[in-house]
Structure formats: structure tokens, C-alpha cells
Design an enzyme around this catalytic site. Sequence first.
Site, PDB file in Angstrom:
ATOM      1  N   HIS A   1      -7.726  -2.708   2.621  1.00 32.89           N
ATOM      2  CA  HIS A   1      -7.042  -2.718   3.976  1.00 32.89           C
ATOM      3  C   HIS A   1      -7.428  -2.732   5.001  1.00 32.89           C
ATOM      4  O   HIS A   1      -8.253  -1.695   5.753  1.00 32.89           O
ATOM      5  CB  HIS A   1      -6.108  -1.300   3.701  1.00 32.89           C
ATOM      6  CG  HIS A   1      -4.882  -1.602   4.885  1.00 32.89           C
ATOM      7  ND1 HIS A   1      -4.352  -0.669   6.314  1.00 32.89           N
ATOM      8  CD2 HIS A   1      -3.674  -2.408   5.639  1.00 32.89           C
ATOM      9  CE1 HIS A   1      -3.147  -1.059   6.875  1.00 32.89           C
ATOM     10  NE2 HIS A   1      -3.072  -1.878   6.478  1.00 32.89           N
TER      11      HIS A   1
ATOM     12  N   HIS B   1      -4.710  -7.043  14.020  1.00 32.74           N
ATOM     13  CA  HIS B   1      -3.805  -6.338  13.149  1.00 32.74           C
ATOM     14  C   HIS B   1      -2.692  -6.396  14.820  1.00 32.74           C
ATOM     15  O   HIS B   1      -1.675  -6.732  14.597  1.00 32.74           O
ATOM     16  CB  HIS B   1      -3.911  -5.131  13.524  1.00 32.74           C
ATOM     17  CG  HIS B   1      -2.382  -4.118  12.944  1.00 32.74           C
ATOM     18  ND1 HIS B   1      -1.570  -3.428  13.838  1.00 32.74           N
ATOM     19  CD2 HIS B   1      -2.539  -3.887  11.892  1.00 32.74           C
ATOM     20  CE1 HIS B   1      -0.855  -3.118  13.397  1.00 32.74           C
ATOM     21  NE2 HIS B   1      -0.690  -3.552  11.672  1.00 32.74           N
TER      22      HIS B   1
HETATM   23  O1  G3P Z   1       0.212  -5.556   4.290  1.00 37.14           O
HETATM   24  C1  G3P Z   1       0.383  -4.210   4.457  1.00 37.14           C
HETATM   25  C2  G3P Z   1       0.320  -3.764   5.586  1.00 37.14           C
HETATM   26  O2  G3P Z   1      -0.815  -3.486   6.144  1.00 37.14           O
HETATM   27  C3  G3P Z   1       0.975  -3.843   6.464  1.00 37.14           C
HETATM   28  O3  G3P Z   1       1.153  -2.738   8.036  1.00 37.14           O
HETATM   29  O4  G3P Z   1       0.623  -2.063   9.329  1.00 37.14           O
HETATM   30  O5  G3P Z   1      -1.261  -2.424   8.263  1.00 37.14           O
HETATM   31  O6  G3P Z   1      -0.040  -4.131   8.902  1.00 37.14           O
HETATM   32  P1  G3P Z   1      -0.272  -3.454   8.962  1.00 37.14           P
HETATM   33 CA    CA Z   2      -1.354  -5.349   7.517  1.00 39.06          CA
END
Ligand code: G3P
Ligand code: CA
Length: 244
Positions: free
Chosen positions: A6, A49
Site C-alpha cells: 500500500h 496521496h
Molecule cells: O486503494 C486503497 C486505499 O489506498 C484507499 O485509501 O486513503 O489509502 O488511498 P487511501
Molecule cells: Ca490509495
Amino acid sequence: MKIWAHRGCSQNYPENTLLAFEKAASLPNLTGIELDIQLTKDRELVVIHDERVDRTTEGIGFVKDYTLSELKKLHIYAGSNPSQEIPAMEEVLDLIEKKLKRGGLKLNIELKNSVYPYPGMEEIIVDMIHKRGLQQAVVYSTFYAKSLEQLYMLDPAAELGILDSKVSDCMYKMRGNCGAAALHPFWRGLDLTAQQLEGYTVRAWMTGHLYPEKPTGTLLNLTELEQKGITDVFLNEPEKYLYD
Ligand code: G3P
Ligand code: CA
């Protein structure tokens, strides 16, 4: 359970940077890397992000108000890691293209367009992926169902994942014909039963810097999550879960 990195290996390295992606790409048995894209003032795709640069860099303001070369002057510091830059999407692809083409690695590109819709962003990313012949390795996702519809029109063969907090809301959007083939809910938003989710790809995400991975060393129980119908997880620290 399929494991994704992630924002790269974002627990131990600065999120959404070449360093975090390089570490992720070197992990054995990793399914894929997830990252977030925004659009600059000069219409370049960058991997970051937030809509703003404030949290991760020393800068102030919105990504959309900076040019790529202005963003490149900012620094991303995290822990004892060497300072990083906000990567252009092209740089990330340069780094992992071989793995995407021949190593079986996948890439989930999350379009961060539910705050600013960034008109035309879909064309830019689809075009970039097509020019490199990386269609087979890519999954696009967004919280914004209209954007998925747009992606579907641009590339009907593209794999699309619909994001929302609750899996029932993901399902609702999917049934509204946004073109999604996969559900991307928050891991605590599993308000449908495993039976109702049978046959679906359910990729669950955690948030922020997190959750049972940190700081106690407690591991997520992946078997339990699998029993709830989750097929894939996005983890900040995938290295804890993957072995040769
Ligand atoms: O794509 C899954 C997740 O990354 C969504 O939440 O806020 O981490 O981008 P965020
Ligand atoms: Ca994300």
C-alpha cells in the site's frame, strides 16, 4: 490471500516514493503495488496521496497549483530514510516496468479524483499505460464511479476496482454499471457476508498509519479476513507477511 504493498512499503519507507516502490518490487510473492495519482498544473501525473503537499513535504498548497518541476524541488522525509522526491508517474513506471511486464507484478493505480475531478486525467493515464504495453498488469481504482465509467469507455478491457468504505456501497456502485470488476472496501466495512461475496474479487484496504501492523507487532489474521470473503489486502508493511 493476495498481498499488495500500500503506497509501496510505506511503513518503513516514505509512502508513494521510488524508494518505497523499489523495496516492494523486490519482495518475493508480492501480488502488486498500490499507489495514488494526482494531476499537476502543467497536467503531469504525479504519485502522491493527498491533494495538498503539506503532510508529506515541506511545501504548502495544492498539487494542482504546482508544476511538475516545482514539485520536484520539494523533499519527502520519513524516519532515517534519505530524502525523496514526489515521483512523476513515468518515473515509477520506468522503475518497475520490467517486473510488470515479465515478473508477474501488478500495479493498482488509484486516481485521486473524488475531491478535484481533474478532467482528462483518465485519458492521460490510460494513454501512458497503453504506450508502454502494460495494460495486463494494471488495475485502476477510484472512489469516483463516474471516473470508472470514463476509464471503461477509454479501455473496456481494463480491470477496474470500485472504492468505498462499505463493501455494500462498492457493490451498489458496481451494479450501477460503472464497469468495475472488483470491490475495494475498507477492511472494517465488510457489511456483506462471505456468502454474498462469493465469486467476487474483494481487495480490502487499511487506512493511514495504521492499525494492527503497528506498533505492537501484532499481525493481522489473514485467514480470518479470508473467511470474511476478502481475497486481497493492501498492507503498509507487506514485508512482514511475505516469505520466499
Ligand atoms: O486503494 C486503497 C486505499 O489506498 C484507499 O485509501 O486513503 O489509502 O488511498 P487511501
Ligand atoms: Ca490509495
